[in-house]
Write a protein that holds these residues in place. Sequence first.
Motif, PDB file in Angstrom:
ATOM      1  N   SER A 123       0.832  -1.203   0.000  1.00 13.83           N
ATOM      2  CA  SER A 123       0.000   0.000   0.000  1.00 13.83           C
ATOM      3  C   SER A 123       0.867   1.254   0.000  1.00 13.83           C
ATOM      4  CB  SER A 123      -0.920  -0.004   1.222  1.00 13.83           C
ATOM      5  OG  SER A 123      -1.633   1.217   1.324  1.00 13.83           O
ATOM      6  N   ALA A 124       1.867   1.286   0.871  1.00 16.02           N
ATOM      7  CA  ALA A 124       2.728   2.472   0.950  1.00 16.02           C
ATOM      8  C   ALA A 124       3.457   2.708  -0.373  1.00 16.02           C
ATOM      9  CB  ALA A 124       3.730   2.307   2.090  1.00 16.02           C
ATOM     10  N   ALA A 125       3.989   1.650  -0.959  1.00 17.46           N
ATOM     11  CA  ALA A 125       4.732   1.788  -2.220  1.00 17.46           C
ATOM     12  C   ALA A 125       3.832   2.296  -3.340  1.00 17.46           C
ATOM     13  CB  ALA A 125       5.352   0.449  -2.602  1.00 17.46           C
ATOM     14  N   MET A 126       2.651   1.712  -3.474  1.00 14.46           N
ATOM     15  CA  MET A 126       1.747   2.122  -4.552  1.00 14.46           C
ATOM     16  C   MET A 126       1.263   3.556  -4.352  1.00 14.46           C
ATOM     17  SD  MET A 126       1.788  -0.426  -6.531  1.00 14.46           S
ATOM     18  CE  MET A 126       2.248  -2.153  -6.491  1.00 14.46           C
ATOM     19  N   ARG A 127       1.023   3.951  -3.115  1.00 17.62           N
ATOM     20  CA  ARG A 127       0.570   5.321  -2.864  1.00 17.62           C
ATOM     21  C   ARG A 127       1.672   6.329  -3.158  1.00 17.62           C
ATOM     22  NH1 ARG A 127      -0.325   5.796   2.436  1.00 17.62           N
ATOM     23  NH2 ARG A 127      -0.002   3.621   3.047  1.00 17.62           N
ATOM     24  N   TRP A 128       2.911   5.986  -2.846  1.00 15.77           N
ATOM     25  CA  TRP A 128       4.026   6.863  -3.189  1.00 15.77           C
ATOM     26  C   TRP A 128       4.123   7.047  -4.702  1.00 15.77           C
ATOM     27  CZ3 TRP A 128       7.006  10.274  -0.894  1.00 15.77           C
ATOM     28  CH2 TRP A 128       7.176  10.242   0.488  1.00 15.77           C
ATOM     29  N   VAL A 129       4.004   5.951  -5.437  1.00 16.33           N
ATOM     30  CA  VAL A 129       4.096   6.044  -6.899  1.00 16.33           C
ATOM     31  C   VAL A 129       2.943   6.877  -7.445  1.00 16.33           C
ATOM     32  CG1 VAL A 129       4.080   4.745  -9.067  1.00 16.33           C
ATOM     33  CG2 VAL A 129       5.351   3.863  -7.103  1.00 16.33           C
ATOM     34  N   LEU A 130       1.734   6.667  -6.922  1.00 15.06           N
ATOM     35  CA  LEU A 130       0.582   7.441  -7.388  1.00 15.06           C
ATOM     36  C   LEU A 130       0.747   8.929  -7.097  1.00 15.06           C
ATOM     37  CD1 LEU A 130      -2.740   5.512  -6.633  1.00 15.06           C
ATOM     38  CD2 LEU A 130      -1.513   5.760  -8.784  1.00 15.06           C
ATOM     39  N   GLY A 131       1.097   9.241  -5.853  1.00 12.33           N
ATOM     40  CA  GLY A 131       1.232  10.638  -5.464  1.00 12.33           C
ATOM     41  C   GLY A 131       2.303  11.361  -6.256  1.00 12.33           C
ATOM     42  N   LEU A 132       3.472  10.733  -6.381  1.00  9.51           N
ATOM     43  CA  LEU A 132       4.557  11.357  -7.134  1.00  9.51           C
ATOM     44  C   LEU A 132       4.235  11.443  -8.621  1.00  9.51           C
ATOM     45  CD1 LEU A 132       7.669   9.766  -5.365  1.00  9.51           C
ATOM     46  CD2 LEU A 132       6.798  12.108  -5.143  1.00  9.51           C
ATOM     47  N   SER A 133       3.470  10.478  -9.129  1.00  9.86           N
ATOM     48  CA  SER A 133       3.081  10.532 -10.544  1.00  9.86           C
ATOM     49  C   SER A 133       2.192  11.737 -10.822  1.00  9.86           C
ATOM     50  CB  SER A 133       2.354   9.241 -10.935  1.00  9.86           C
ATOM     51  OG  SER A 133       3.234   8.142 -10.949  1.00  9.86           O
ATOM     52  N   LEU A 134       1.209  11.984  -9.956  1.00  5.46           N
ATOM     53  CA  LEU A 134       0.343  13.145 -10.142  1.00  5.46           C
ATOM     54  C   LEU A 134       1.132  14.443  -9.991  1.00  5.46           C
ATOM     55  CD1 LEU A 134      -2.934  12.069  -8.296  1.00  5.46           C
ATOM     56  CD2 LEU A 134      -2.573  12.328 -10.754  1.00  5.46           C
ATOM     57  N   LEU A 135       2.060  14.484  -9.031  1.00  6.47           N
ATOM     58  CA  LEU A 135       2.889  15.671  -8.864  1.00  6.47           C
ATOM     59  C   LEU A 135       3.761  15.898 -10.099  1.00  6.47           C
ATOM     60  CD1 LEU A 135       4.006  17.968  -7.112  1.00  6.47           C
ATOM     61  CD2 LEU A 135       5.639  16.316  -6.128  1.00  6.47           C
ATOM     62  N   PHE A 136       4.348  14.843 -10.616  1.00 10.03           N
ATOM     63  CA  PHE A 136       5.180  14.925 -11.812  1.00 10.03           C
ATOM     64  C   PHE A 136       4.385  15.435 -13.002  1.00 10.03           C
ATOM     65  CE2 PHE A 136       6.484  12.347 -15.616  1.00 10.03           C
ATOM     66  CZ  PHE A 136       7.601  13.099 -15.950  1.00 10.03           C
ATOM     67  N   GLU A 137       3.203  14.859 -13.212  1.00  8.65           N
ATOM     68  CA  GLU A 137       2.378  15.291 -14.336  1.00  8.65           C
ATOM     69  C   GLU A 137       1.927  16.744 -14.171  1.00  8.65           C
ATOM     70  OE1 GLU A 137       1.716  13.949 -17.110  1.00  8.65           O
ATOM     71  OE2 GLU A 137       2.259  11.850 -16.891  1.00  8.65           O
ATOM     72  N   ALA A 138       1.664  17.166 -12.935  1.00  9.45           N
ATOM     73  CA  ALA A 138       1.260  18.555 -12.698  1.00  9.45           C
ATOM     74  C   ALA A 138       2.400  19.512 -13.018  1.00  9.45           C
ATOM     75  CB  ALA A 138       0.807  18.726 -11.251  1.00  9.45           C
ATOM     76  N   VAL A 139       3.612  19.161 -12.616  1.00  9.42           N
ATOM     77  CA  VAL A 139       4.769  20.018 -12.909  1.00  9.42           C
ATOM     78  C   VAL A 139       4.988  20.122 -14.415  1.00  9.42           C
ATOM     79  CG1 VAL A 139       7.284  20.205 -12.708  1.00  9.42           C
ATOM     80  CG2 VAL A 139       5.905  19.615 -10.704  1.00  9.42           C
ATOM     81  N   VAL A 140       4.902  18.993 -15.120  1.00 12.81           N
ATOM     82  CA  VAL A 140       5.100  19.011 -16.575  1.00 12.81           C
ATOM     83  C   VAL A 140       4.019  19.848 -17.258  1.00 12.81           C
ATOM     84  CG1 VAL A 140       5.171  17.590 -18.651  1.00 12.81           C
ATOM     85  CG2 VAL A 140       6.291  16.790 -16.564  1.00 12.81           C
ATOM     86  N   ALA A 141       2.765  19.695 -16.809  1.00 16.08           N
ATOM     87  CA  ALA A 141       1.654  20.397 -17.450  1.00 16.08           C
ATOM     88  C   ALA A 141       1.645  21.886 -17.132  1.00 16.08           C
ATOM     89  CB  ALA A 141       0.331  19.768 -17.027  1.00 16.08           C
ATOM     90  N   VAL A 142       2.024  22.276 -15.912  1.00 16.15           N
ATOM     91  CA  VAL A 142       1.913  23.672 -15.483  1.00 16.15           C
ATOM     92  C   VAL A 142       3.206  24.447 -15.712  1.00 16.15           C
ATOM     93  CG1 VAL A 142       1.502  25.184 -13.500  1.00 16.15           C
ATOM     94  CG2 VAL A 142       0.142  23.119 -13.787  1.00 16.15           C
ATOM     95  N   VAL A 143       4.345  23.821 -15.424  1.00 18.80           N
ATOM     96  CA  VAL A 143       5.628  24.519 -15.498  1.00 18.80           C
ATOM     97  C   VAL A 143       6.303  24.327 -16.858  1.00 18.80           C
ATOM     98  CG1 VAL A 143       7.909  24.784 -14.451  1.00 18.80           C
ATOM     99  CG2 VAL A 143       5.922  24.313 -13.007  1.00 18.80           C
ATOM    100  N   VAL A 144       6.475  23.061 -17.270  1.00 19.54           N
ATOM    101  CA  VAL A 144       7.169  22.774 -18.522  1.00 19.54           C
ATOM    102  C   VAL A 144       6.284  23.074 -19.731  1.00 19.54           C
ATOM    103  CG1 VAL A 144       8.395  21.011 -19.849  1.00 19.54           C
ATOM    104  CG2 VAL A 144       8.517  21.008 -17.349  1.00 19.54           C
ATOM    105  N   ARG A 145       5.040  22.648 -19.671  1.00 21.17           N
ATOM    106  CA  ARG A 145       4.027  22.925 -20.688  1.00 21.17           C
ATOM    107  C   ARG A 145       4.342  22.336 -22.067  1.00 21.17           C
ATOM    108  NH1 ARG A 145       2.057  29.195 -19.564  1.00 21.17           N
ATOM    109  NH2 ARG A 145       1.543  28.880 -17.343  1.00 21.17           N
ATOM    110  N   ARG A 146       5.048  21.267 -22.092  1.00 19.29           N
ATOM    111  CA  ARG A 146       5.303  20.571 -23.356  1.00 19.29           C
ATOM    112  C   ARG A 146       5.715  19.145 -23.027  1.00 19.29           C
ATOM    113  NH1 ARG A 146      10.716  19.922 -23.887  1.00 19.29           N
ATOM    114  NH2 ARG A 146      12.067  21.341 -22.711  1.00 19.29           N
ATOM    115  N   PRO A 147       5.563  18.220 -23.966  1.00 20.98           N
ATOM    116  CA  PRO A 147       6.001  16.846 -23.705  1.00 20.98           C
ATOM    117  C   PRO A 147       7.503  16.802 -23.426  1.00 20.98           C
ATOM    118  CG  PRO A 147       4.585  16.952 -25.640  1.00 20.98           C
ATOM    119  CD  PRO A 147       4.918  18.364 -25.276  1.00 20.98           C
ATOM    120  N   ILE A 148       7.922  15.894 -22.565  1.00 22.24           N
ATOM    121  CA  ILE A 148       9.338  15.740 -22.258  1.00 22.24           C
ATOM    122  C   ILE A 148       9.758  14.301 -22.521  1.00 22.24           C
ATOM    123  CG2 ILE A 148       9.376  17.594 -20.549  1.00 22.24           C
ATOM    124  CD1 ILE A 148       9.361  15.443 -18.374  1.00 22.24           C
TER     125      ILE A 148
END
Length: 459
Positions: A123-148
């Motif tokens: 549970s802890a491992a999967m939640r870490w991956v989920l949380g960091l994945s959403l954070l990563f996608e948010a940074v790419v979408a809001v800050v980078v604003r282009r595919p990487i």
Amino acid sequence: MTNTWPLARGTVPEREAFALATAVVGVLFAGDAVPNTITWYGAAAVWAALAGWGIAVVVRARPPLTRTPRSLWLFLGWCLLSVAWSHWRAATLASMVAQLLCVLVAFAIASTLTWRRLLDAVSAAMRWVLGLSLLFEAVVAVVVRRPIAPIWTDYGDRKIPDAFYFSRAELFTGGRIQGLPGNANLLAMVALLALVAVAVQLAEGRMHRGRAVTWLAVGVLVLALTRSSTVLVAAVVVVLAAAVAVLVRRVPSGQRAPRYLAVAVGAVVAVVAGVAGRGVLTGLLGRTSDLTGRGDIWSAVLGLADQHPVLGWGWIGYWWPDIPTLADIAHRNGVTYLQAHDAALDVLMQTGVVGLVLFALYVLSTLVRSWWCATRTPYGPDLLPRGFDPVSLFPLLVVVALLVQAVAESRLLYQGNWVLFAVIAIKTRTVLVGEEPASSGDGPRIPVAVRAFRGETSD
């Protein structure tokens, strides 16, 4: 606190065993996040460090091999034996080293954690991956604003296929997010496994209700954002498996034949209906009748299997891109796929009919033991039946999810899916859920009927 669970002759700190399990599951299910950020050489160093940690735990815990699944060792033995006739001998040897190290790490985890602590770690491992994945996608979408693309790659002026991007910056555009795994289907499976683990923790009283509901909402959100038809089907099958297991468990063991017959008939009807209406079903899921190109890949793999039907071409696990025989059979939209997109077909092609039979024994025996965990009535030291423990459903639901995914992906043969499945295979062979004694590492065991949760007070 040290842990001698379940049959280990040595001791390992319980916190260390939990940290090992969480780190291994988290890193492996994070998928391409590691090589995409620190290169394949850096990823190899991380994976080697985790393997070394697992070996150190096994050496100190000294668990016996006598109660590990023989079917697993028979399959691995046949894969190793395929070196003698392998058409890619060096790759077979290298792949077997990785395969055996993964099993050794799985053995370390299964031998040092109880079922409840294993549930907590997953549970802890999967939640870490989920949380960091959403954070990563948010940074790419809001800050980078282009595919990487992966950080260490340089494609120059070439057009990059969508599948090569680490993230396509589609969190707010309606596209499918990929998260840390770099693949929408793999991220969706992480979400499903997180939903399973958190739901069981909630039912067990091992997670505060508000926190659990929040993570369940996150899991459902990620499933919606990834839109993986394979994992959607897996989720439906997981829910059905849970419902059937609970219904069967309510009936005394000597009176279950009618329900088993009803389940068998229902399964046959569902399979026949699914095959007959596969066009409509795939259309509803937004896929073509050949599962978006998988039909062509399956035909090509079957063609290879027909050339060496008994012994196969030699074990390799994940296909190596520099082997022409494999690199030339699975092309789609400018991408070369390095798997058969079906675990059974991959095993058939690599190890022949003999290997497929051994693999089927390994998978079916694990599924059967997981079913026993979920449905058998456990008895305590006083020989009286014990109450229902929701954690008993955990191995069955994880196994079902991984097996459904294995129909459209070969992930069951390597990385996180291989390790997690091996953990459950070894653990269910060592001790069923209802047979394990109390462990101080489990924390307080709250009867389900009380419906009290950690962090809540009762009058």
